[in-house]
Write a protein that holds these residues in place. Sequence first.
Motif, short mmCIF file in Angstrom:
data_model
loop_
_atom_site.label_atom_id
_atom_site.label_comp_id
_atom_site.label_asym_id
_atom_site.label_seq_id
_atom_site.Cartn_x
_atom_site.Cartn_y
_atom_site.Cartn_z
N CYS A 49 -76.94 15.50 -49.43
CA CYS A 49 -78.21 16.22 -49.34
C CYS A 49 -77.92 17.72 -49.20
O CYS A 49 -77.12 18.12 -48.37
CB CYS A 49 -79.01 15.72 -48.14
N GLU A 51 -79.64 19.94 -47.93
CA GLU A 51 -80.22 20.47 -46.69
C GLU A 51 -79.32 20.16 -45.48
O GLU A 51 -78.91 21.06 -44.76
CB GLU A 51 -81.61 19.86 -46.50
N CYS A 52 -79.03 18.89 -45.31
CA CYS A 52 -78.31 18.50 -44.08
C CYS A 52 -76.93 17.90 -44.38
O CYS A 52 -76.22 17.51 -43.47
CB CYS A 52 -79.14 17.50 -43.27
N THR A 54 -75.89 15.17 -45.34
CA THR A 54 -75.58 13.75 -45.16
C THR A 54 -75.66 13.05 -46.52
O THR A 54 -76.26 13.57 -47.46
CB THR A 54 -76.56 13.05 -44.18
N CYS A 68 -84.05 12.49 -48.78
CA CYS A 68 -83.00 12.34 -47.78
C CYS A 68 -83.57 11.53 -46.61
O CYS A 68 -84.63 11.86 -46.09
CB CYS A 68 -82.53 13.71 -47.31
N ASN A 70 -82.39 11.35 -43.74
CA ASN A 70 -82.14 12.07 -42.49
C ASN A 70 -83.18 13.17 -42.26
O ASN A 70 -83.96 13.12 -41.30
CB ASN A 70 -80.73 12.64 -42.52
N CYS A 71 -83.23 14.15 -43.18
CA CYS A 71 -84.13 15.29 -42.96
C CYS A 71 -85.41 15.21 -43.79
O CYS A 71 -86.24 16.11 -43.74
CB CYS A 71 -83.39 16.61 -43.23
ZN ZN Z 1 -81.06 15.86 -45.63
#
Ligand code: ZN
Length: 366
Positions: A49, A51-52, A54, A68, A70-71
């Motif tokens: 991802c 952004e993060c 992961t 994603c 996660n985020c």
């Molecule tokens: Zn993410």
Amino acid sequence: MTKKVVKPNLQPTKSIAGLWAAFCIRYPNEESSGIFTRSQFFLNSKVACPECATENRLFNFEQRFIQCRNCKRKIWLLAGTFFNRVRRFRPWLAAIWFIEAGVMITASEFARLLKVATSTALMIFKKLSMVIESRMEKKSEKIPSAHFSNTFYRRSRETPAGRHPREEETAAVARVGVNPRARMQLVRDNRANELAVTEKERKLVNSLIGKAEKLLLSLVSDNPISYDRLCKQANLPINEYSAALTNLELFDFVRRLSGDQFVLGDSPYASPVKGSPSRKLIERRNRIASRFIDFVRANYRGISRKYLQNYVALFWAYVDKKTWAQDSLMSACICYREIRDDDVISYVTPLDVVAPRILGAKKKAG
Ligand SMILES: [Zn+2]
């Protein structure tokens, strides 16, 4: 001995009807076509991802983005890609299917099968041909477009008003500021070059080429230069200048055009110079041109000069099944950028057409 993994043959027959039936089994509707295309991009997209960072991605096959876990960031799958803005994927997959199978289908027949407008069908094939062309760079031949002028029977917006579609060639040449007559002459000279000249004759003629002649040869190019200007640039005594020029003209090293303009000739006496086409190359170019002309006559009757390069690319994909095997064109599309309609509409084939050398390979006997 290791066994090769053989892919199931999904294209059992080489007829349009057979291919179409196989296509309909694999991609029965728009939904399955969309899911297939998007999953191809999902498989090829970056794993982490942005952004993060992961690797926890979620892909909903019904939607056009990856999310994603996660985020919750959404990443548009097709943004900037070849399939950006595509509303219906099925016609694209079908065109790719036919090209990969090496089966020619006309735009009107394609339009009927896929229930799209003929103009849409033409646009799809042109965009695909641009992807194909992008794979051409290595081992390609540059061939003056005038070689293909007897396939130009279709009008385009480049055709001069009230003139034959062939006049596009003259217009294209004039646009880049080359004397059209000089250009046509060079094309003709390619053939003149095939005339056999013995090594003895070549040596004899070249012994007549002195310092003054060599100087002039370095000043004359494919762009016409006037008698006076050449004289000024050469800066030779006038009688030496005119004798040298006559010598060059006599053996076709330079060619006089109307208005006392001069261009390089393609003298059969010239020793093979770097950059001048060899006989082998000329023969290969001629084979490419004549095979392409046969292809156009059999399938389209005529084309416009404007899109010549696109048809040469398509010809390559239909003929060279080693390069353009199953899945090859789809992979190429996935790696390619978006092509807008305007890119196609404003496209004009350059003066030199690029064609893979393999198209001019000598056919093996039998
Ligand atoms: Zn993410």
